[in-house]
Design a protein around this motif. Structure first.
Motif, PDB file in Angstrom:
ATOM      1  N   VAL A  55     -51.668   2.022 -45.919  1.00 44.35           N
ATOM      2  CA  VAL A  55     -52.410   1.839 -47.163  1.00 44.35           C
ATOM      3  C   VAL A  55     -52.626   3.178 -47.869  1.00 44.35           C
ATOM      4  O   VAL A  55     -52.491   3.281 -49.094  1.00 44.35           O
ATOM      5  N   ILE A  56     -52.926   4.221 -47.103  1.00 46.02           N
ATOM      6  CA  ILE A  56     -53.114   5.544 -47.704  1.00 46.02           C
ATOM      7  C   ILE A  56     -51.841   6.004 -48.404  1.00 46.02           C
ATOM      8  O   ILE A  56     -51.887   6.578 -49.506  1.00 46.02           O
ATOM      9  N   GLY A  57     -50.693   5.740 -47.797  1.00 46.19           N
ATOM     10  CA  GLY A  57     -49.442   6.099 -48.445  1.00 46.19           C
ATOM     11  C   GLY A  57     -49.275   5.407 -49.782  1.00 46.19           C
ATOM     12  O   GLY A  57     -48.842   6.015 -50.777  1.00 46.19           O
ATOM     13  N   ALA A  58     -49.619   4.107 -49.823  1.00 47.19           N
ATOM     14  CA  ALA A  58     -49.531   3.371 -51.081  1.00 47.19           C
ATOM     15  C   ALA A  58     -50.531   3.894 -52.106  1.00 47.19           C
ATOM     16  O   ALA A  58     -50.213   4.019 -53.298  1.00 47.19           O
ATOM     17  N   ILE A  59     -51.736   4.216 -51.658  1.00 50.84           N
ATOM     18  CA  ILE A  59     -52.746   4.752 -52.571  1.00 50.84           C
ATOM     19  C   ILE A  59     -52.288   6.081 -53.171  1.00 50.84           C
ATOM     20  O   ILE A  59     -52.531   6.372 -54.343  1.00 50.84           O
ATOM     21  N   SER A  60     -51.589   6.876 -52.378  1.00 46.50           N
ATOM     22  CA  SER A  60     -51.135   8.177 -52.888  1.00 46.50           C
ATOM     23  C   SER A  60     -50.198   8.022 -54.071  1.00 46.50           C
ATOM     24  O   SER A  60     -50.136   8.891 -54.947  1.00 46.50           O
ATOM     25  N   ARG A  61     -49.434   6.926 -54.110  1.00 41.73           N
ATOM     26  CA  ARG A  61     -48.501   6.687 -55.216  1.00 41.73           C
ATOM     27  C   ARG A  61     -49.169   5.981 -56.388  1.00 41.73           C
ATOM     28  O   ARG A  61     -48.625   5.966 -57.492  1.00 41.73           O
ATOM     29  N   ALA A  62     -50.318   5.358 -56.145  1.00 46.12           N
ATOM     30  CA  ALA A  62     -50.970   4.540 -57.168  1.00 46.12           C
ATOM     31  C   ALA A  62     -52.115   5.250 -57.874  1.00 46.12           C
ATOM     32  O   ALA A  62     -52.681   4.706 -58.828  1.00 46.12           O
ATOM     33  N   THR A  63     -52.480   6.447 -57.417  1.00 51.34           N
ATOM     34  CA  THR A  63     -53.599   7.177 -58.016  1.00 51.34           C
ATOM     35  C   THR A  63     -53.159   8.573 -58.423  1.00 51.34           C
ATOM     36  O   THR A  63     -52.175   9.105 -57.919  1.00 51.34           O
ATOM     37  N   ASP A  64     -53.931   9.158 -59.329  1.00 49.92           N
ATOM     38  CA  ASP A  64     -53.601  10.494 -59.842  1.00 49.92           C
ATOM     39  C   ASP A  64     -54.558  11.574 -59.371  1.00 49.92           C
ATOM     40  O   ASP A  64     -54.138  12.685 -59.051  1.00 49.92           O
ATOM     41  N   ASP A  65     -55.850  11.250 -59.347  1.00 49.31           N
ATOM     42  CA  ASP A  65     -56.855  12.278 -59.079  1.00 49.31           C
ATOM     43  C   ASP A  65     -57.816  11.915 -57.958  1.00 49.31           C
ATOM     44  O   ASP A  65     -58.640  12.739 -57.572  1.00 49.31           O
ATOM     45  N   LEU A  66     -57.732  10.706 -57.442  1.00 54.20           N
ATOM     46  CA  LEU A  66     -58.724  10.228 -56.481  1.00 54.20           C
ATOM     47  C   LEU A  66     -58.716  11.067 -55.213  1.00 54.20           C
ATOM     48  O   LEU A  66     -57.680  11.254 -54.586  1.00 54.20           O
ATOM     49  N   ARG A  67     -59.896  11.552 -54.837  1.00 52.52           N
ATOM     50  CA  ARG A  67     -60.071  12.210 -53.543  1.00 52.52           C
ATOM     51  C   ARG A  67     -60.402  11.133 -52.520  1.00 52.52           C
ATOM     52  O   ARG A  67     -61.310  10.325 -52.721  1.00 52.52           O
ATOM     53  N   LEU A  68     -59.666  11.121 -51.408  1.00 54.79           N
ATOM     54  CA  LEU A  68     -59.740  10.020 -50.450  1.00 54.79           C
ATOM     55  C   LEU A  68     -59.880  10.554 -49.036  1.00 54.79           C
ATOM     56  O   LEU A  68     -59.204  11.504 -48.647  1.00 54.79           O
ATOM     57  N   GLY A  69     -60.741   9.918 -48.264  1.00 53.12           N
ATOM     58  CA  GLY A  69     -60.871  10.278 -46.860  1.00 53.12           C
ATOM     59  C   GLY A  69     -60.985   9.043 -45.997  1.00 53.12           C
ATOM     60  O   GLY A  69     -61.349   7.959 -46.463  1.00 53.12           O
ATOM     61  N   THR A  70     -60.673   9.196 -44.721  1.00 55.59           N
ATOM     62  CA  THR A  70     -60.891   8.101 -43.784  1.00 55.59           C
ATOM     63  C   THR A  70     -62.354   8.074 -43.389  1.00 55.59           C
ATOM     64  O   THR A  70     -62.975   9.103 -43.157  1.00 55.59           O
ATOM     65  N   GLY A  71     -62.876   6.885 -43.284  1.00 57.10           N
ATOM     66  CA  GLY A  71     -64.285   6.750 -42.948  1.00 57.10           C
ATOM     67  C   GLY A  71     -64.521   5.615 -41.961  1.00 57.10           C
ATOM     68  O   GLY A  71     -64.944   4.560 -42.402  1.00 57.10           O
ATOM     69  N   VAL A  72     -64.259   5.856 -40.654  1.00 56.73           N
ATOM     70  CA  VAL A  72     -63.658   7.071 -40.105  1.00 56.73           C
ATOM     71  C   VAL A  72     -62.547   6.693 -39.142  1.00 56.73           C
ATOM     72  O   VAL A  72     -62.479   5.549 -38.682  1.00 56.73           O
ATOM     73  N   THR A  73     -61.713   7.696 -38.823  1.00 58.74           N
ATOM     74  CA  THR A  73     -60.660   7.551 -37.821  1.00 58.74           C
ATOM     75  C   THR A  73     -61.170   8.010 -36.454  1.00 58.74           C
ATOM     76  O   THR A  73     -61.851   9.032 -36.359  1.00 58.74           O
ATOM     77  N   CYS A  74     -60.835   7.253 -35.420  1.00 55.09           N
ATOM     78  CA  CYS A  74     -61.123   7.675 -34.048  1.00 55.09           C
ATOM     79  C   CYS A  74     -59.832   8.219 -33.437  1.00 55.09           C
ATOM     80  O   CYS A  74     -58.904   7.447 -33.179  1.00 55.09           O
ATOM     81  N   PRO A  75     -59.736   9.524 -33.186  1.00 51.01           N
ATOM     82  CA  PRO A  75     -58.480  10.111 -32.710  1.00 51.01           C
ATOM     83  C   PRO A  75     -58.418  10.273 -31.197  1.00 51.01           C
ATOM     84  O   PRO A  75     -57.758  11.194 -30.699  1.00 51.01           O
ATOM     85  N   THR A  76     -59.096   9.380 -30.457  1.00 49.39           N
ATOM     86  CA  THR A  76     -59.266   9.662 -29.032  1.00 49.39           C
ATOM     87  C   THR A  76     -58.687   8.620 -28.081  1.00 49.39           C
ATOM     88  O   THR A  76     -58.392   8.942 -26.936  1.00 49.39           O
ATOM     89  N   THR A  77     -58.545   7.372 -28.493  1.00 47.01           N
ATOM     90  CA  THR A  77     -58.222   6.333 -27.518  1.00 47.01           C
ATOM     91  C   THR A  77     -57.048   5.477 -27.977  1.00 47.01           C
ATOM     92  O   THR A  77     -55.972   5.509 -27.389  1.00 47.01           O
ATOM     93  N   ARG A  78     -57.251   4.698 -29.020  1.00 52.36           N
ATOM     94  CA  ARG A  78     -56.205   3.800 -29.504  1.00 52.36           C
ATOM     95  C   ARG A  78     -54.981   4.576 -29.969  1.00 52.36           C
ATOM     96  O   ARG A  78     -53.844   4.127 -29.793  1.00 52.36           O
ATOM     97  N   ILE A  79     -55.196   5.738 -30.588  1.00 52.80           N
ATOM     98  CA  ILE A  79     -54.103   6.568 -31.070  1.00 52.80           C
ATOM     99  C   ILE A  79     -54.307   7.987 -30.539  1.00 52.80           C
ATOM    100  O   ILE A  79     -55.386   8.566 -30.693  1.00 52.80           O
ATOM    101  N   HIS A  80     -53.285   8.542 -29.927  1.00 57.30           N
ATOM    102  CA  HIS A  80     -53.353   9.896 -29.376  1.00 57.30           C
ATOM    103  C   HIS A  80     -53.577  10.893 -30.517  1.00 57.30           C
ATOM    104  O   HIS A  80     -53.037  10.738 -31.615  1.00 57.30           O
ATOM    105  N   PRO A  81     -54.363  11.942 -30.270  1.00 53.29           N
ATOM    106  CA  PRO A  81     -54.639  12.904 -31.346  1.00 53.29           C
ATOM    107  C   PRO A  81     -53.404  13.578 -31.927  1.00 53.29           C
ATOM    108  O   PRO A  81     -53.402  13.960 -33.106  1.00 53.29           O
ATOM    109  N   ALA A  82     -52.334  13.717 -31.155  1.00 54.95           N
ATOM    110  CA  ALA A  82     -51.111  14.312 -31.707  1.00 54.95           C
ATOM    111  C   ALA A  82     -50.512  13.415 -32.784  1.00 54.95           C
ATOM    112  O   ALA A  82     -49.920  13.907 -33.760  1.00 54.95           O
TER     113      ALA A  82
END
Length: 317
Positions: A55-82
């Motif tokens: 979704v973030i990839g799609a938003i990057s193509r659909a917006t011009d100035d919007l500042r966007l952040g994840t709220g929030v990502t957990c980088p510890t279990t489901r997805i490895h931090p690398a």
């Protein structure tokens, strides 16, 4: 001056709708947006849970100035931090200068799905600190091997990087996490107007930005708003640590059976009174947040944005 953001709620909206709402935010007087990163919705009634990085990839193509952040990502279990490091680096390259990686210790609801044990809170904090170190190390663009207490990285290098590494604010629901945010984060994310969180964050060395998230339900009819909030967001009424510990949407549905419409009406600002919305946001401002992201419950996002632009944002200026 406090900046106001729009929450893009992945538990309630599908990927195309989230992109549409990001465009609304981009074209509006809102200053930024935050998007949730979930594997499951809290309850089956909420009904959605798209992969945030697509979704973030799609938003990057659909917006011009919007500042966007994840709220929030957990980088510890489901997805490895690398892997989180790679995903966020790509997002930063797609949204140059306007992406931030909000991180937190996560919820059992989302993180248990790979069969990993859900550890106690102190361990989750330690894993988060190590994960952030890995992410930042990989963002340096060098071949990296890492042998930590919780994670191993072997001969990894990120070749697609943004010009500047994204900031990493850290979510906190208590003083321990707030202190970690102050020690190693690039900001704080909180979901309650608790000045003690801000104090713990600042005492540990934290500064701006401080993001506070508030949930509301705008509708022209107050009772309709209350009913929608009770149907789609009864989790607002859950006490203690249940939000972090329950493992499945079915468990949340069982737990929220005790949450009534009256409970929700007490906890969530519902209806069309702009003064009530302003007062709710000002609680966060008075607690010390300089950014407030507003989560509107429901699909009437365009009407909500119009209402805030016309009646709420001017009163906050």
């Amino acid at each position: 001056m406090t900046q106001l953001g729009l929450k893009l709620t992945s538990e309630l909206h599908g990927p195309d709708d989230l992109v549409e709402y990001a465009q609304l935010a981009d074209e509006s007087a809102f200053d930024f947006a935050m998007i949730s990163d979930h594997y499951h919705p809290w309850t089956a009634t909420q009904g959605e849970s798209p992969m945030v990085w697509n979704v973030i990839g799609a938003i990057s193509r659909a917006t011009d100035d919007l500042r966007l952040g994840t709220g929030v990502t957990c980088p510890t279990t489901r997805i490895h931090p690398a892997i989180v490091a790679q995903a966020a680096a790509t997002a930063g390259a797609q949204l140059p200068g306007r992406f931030f990686l909000g991180v937190g210790t996560g919820e059992n609801l989302n993180e248990h799905v790979t069969g990993e044990r859900w550890p106690e809170h102190d361990v989750r904090l330690a894993k988060l600190e190590e994960a952030i170190d890995i992410v930042r190390t990989l963002w340096e663009g060098e071949t990296t091997s890492y042998d930590g207490e919780y994670y191993t990285v072997e001969n990894a290098r990120l070749f697609t990087l943004p010009d500047e590494p994204p900031p990493i604010p850290i979510a906190a629901d208590g003083p321990k996490a707030a202190r970690l945010a102050g020690e190693v984060g690039d900001g704080l994310i909180g979901v309650s107007p608790d000045p003690e969180l801000i104090e713990a964050f600042e005492t540990a060395g934290g500064d701006e930005p401080r993001y506070g998230e508030v949930t509301v339900c705008y509708d022209e009819d107050t009772q309709t708003a209350v009913e929608r909030a009770a149907d789609l967001w009864p989790v607002e009424g859950l006490p203690g640590e249940l939000m972090w510990e329950l493992p499945t949407p079915a468990h949340f549905e069982q737990a929220t059976e005790i949450v009534s419409e009256d409970d929700v009406a007490e906890l969530i600002t519902c209806g069309p009174d702009p003064d009530e919305h302003v007062e709710t946001i000002e609680e966060y401002v008075d607690a010390g947040y300089d950014h407030v992201v507003v989560h509107q419950i429901g699909s009437n996002q365009a009407a909500f944005v119009d209402f805030y632009e016309e009646s709420v944002l001017p009163a906050l200026s």
